[in-house]
Design a protein around this motif. Structure first.
Motif: not given
Length: 460
Positions: A143-172
């Protein structure tokens, strides 16, 4: 200046509460398998932050998928975007651990998600399909918030759900490519170790009831078998559930890891204790400060190695746990244990004649223990040269197989009925002063060794 003072003061307040608010969730999250349906909380002043990585199979189009949901009670920054990198030299290696600027890092991303209407909104859902056809490949989500000035950069506070899946069935499907095959591995290993444990305990039951006073060795070996079988069973439960929901069973994963470490430490304790002629009272070991110091240090440093691996090691790195600084100390301590074992073994073998049952027993024990410890060093060296997409899979397979073989070998060497007939309660093997000749009564007793083809009580 006053604004900076307030920021520093606020940051210090946050840090004081960090231990209570964050450490326990971090420990639980770290113990979940490395994959790959993850929920978390991110609070940072950085403008470029790695969330996680995943290895996708090389099966052509639609090798897998990435889905990310982000929520924030205070609203998302206007310039929040999600960057995807792969492990090709023109992508991730260009930005990590490089010191290039945030805008430069964005240029090397393979895909950019979000960013159009995030400002002021409280949620963002993005996803994409991954296609790989050459080899399994690691992908990184940032996750990126490029472009803000370092001294004035607000705190990024988020909740996230990340899901990766491969192709295949139950075993994969839920597994990163470097973890595929673990369900099959732990299924086979659990069945085999449980069957061996049942066979060993049945023989131990017979020896226990027929002996007036049985040496402690079979009980300790039986407990070691039990810890290893439990470890494989707990890991099997975790990965079986993980194949369905992508998170697994945290408690089973923790217990599996702990009991596996106990089994490995148990081998070290058992081998050194037997080489010191372990008696059933164990008083010799309790009074030996060097023994307590070695085992205590091994436990402490091994715990430090896991802590380092989970909380200090670069999350983007693929360093094997025993290639980390505390892990290498564990390797050194195990080599110290091997040297000590060799010294004690050489001393006790002086009490036995060249062809005696005692000398044969301790030679066999020495071969088993030395092979197991040296193989551990070999695995650590090999890990340094393995490609990242096969490292975890290969090392897990060889460590599990090596520990299974060692478990069976130690049980075979210390078969309960043979211990009952040949070893007294003080740890001395009977008949040690006789050179065994063909047809002699002592030779018949030596035939009860578990590695003898004519042993009446051999499991083979």
């Amino acid at each position: 200046y006053q604004r900076r003072v307030r920021e520093i003061r606020d940051h210090a307040c946050i840090q004081r509460g960090w231990m209570m608010r964050r450490l326990l969730p971090m420990v639980l999250a770290a113990m979940v398998a490395l994959g790959k349906r993850e929920s978390g909380h991110l609070s940072t002043h950085e403008n470029w932050k790695l969330l996680d990585k995943f290895c996708f199979s090389a099966v052509g189009s639609h090798s897998g998928e990435i889905e990310l949901k982000i929520k924030s009670s205070t609203g998302l920054p206007q310039n929040l975007i999600v960057l995807l990198y792969d492990d090709q030299r023109s992508s991730w290696p260009k930005v990590w651990p490089s010191k290039v600027s945030c805008p430069e890092r964005q240029k090397y991303a393979r895909a950019t998600l979000g960013g159009e209407k995030t400002g002021g909104s409280h949620s963002l859902t993005v996803g994409t399909s991954i296609s790989e056809s050459i080899r399994p490949r690691w992908w990184y989500v940032v996750v990126s918030t490029c472009g803000t000035v370092a001294d004035l950069r607000p705190e990024l506070e988020i909740e996230y759900d990340l899901w990766f899946t491969n192709s295949g069935g139950w075993l994969d499907r839920e597994f990163s490519w470097d973890q595929q095959g673990l369900i099959q591995l732990y299924s086979v290993s659990f069945i085999l170790t449980t069957a061996w444990l049942a066979l060993y305990l049945a023989n131990l039951h017979q020896a226990h009831h027929s002996a007036r006073r049985l040496h402690s060795a079979p009980y300790v070996v039986g407990a070691m078998h039990g810890f290893l079988s439990f470890s494989f069973g707990a890991s099997l439960v975790h990965y079986s559930v993980y194949g369905s929901n992508g998170t697994g069973v945290v408690t089973a994963r923790i217990l599996g890891a702990i009991t596996h470490v106990i089994f490995q430490l148990g081998i070290v304790v058992f081998a050194i204790a037997m080489a010191k002629s372990w008696s059933i009272s164990n008083e010799g070991l309790r009074k030996d400060p060097k023994f307590s110091l070695l085992i205590g240090t091994l436990v402490a440093v091994e715990c430090l190695a896991y802590f380092w691996h989970w909380f200090i090691q670069d999350p983007a790195a693929f360093t094997y746990i025993f290639n980390t600084p505390p892990g290498l100390v564990v390797v050194v301590l195990r080599m110290v244990a091997l040297v000590w074992f060799g010294v004690e073994l050489h001393g006790i073998m002086q009490y036995y004649a060249a062809e005696s049952a005692g000398k044969r027993y301790y030679i066999l024990l020495g071969i088993i223990f030395t092979t197991w410890l040296v193989s551990f060093v070999v695995f650590v060296v090999v890990a340094h040269f393995l490609s990242p997409w096969v490292k975890k899979k290969v090392l897990t397979f060889v460590v599990v197989i090596a520990d299974m073989i060692t478990s069976v070998a130690i049980g075979w060497c210390s078969w309960p009925r043979w211990i009952e007939m040949n070893m007294d309660a003080s740890g001395h093997i009977r008949g040690q002063d006789h050179i065994l000749g063909p047809g002699s009564p002592s030779a018949e007793m030596a035939g009860l060794l578990p590695y003898s083809s004519v042993g009446l009580n051999s499991p083979i």
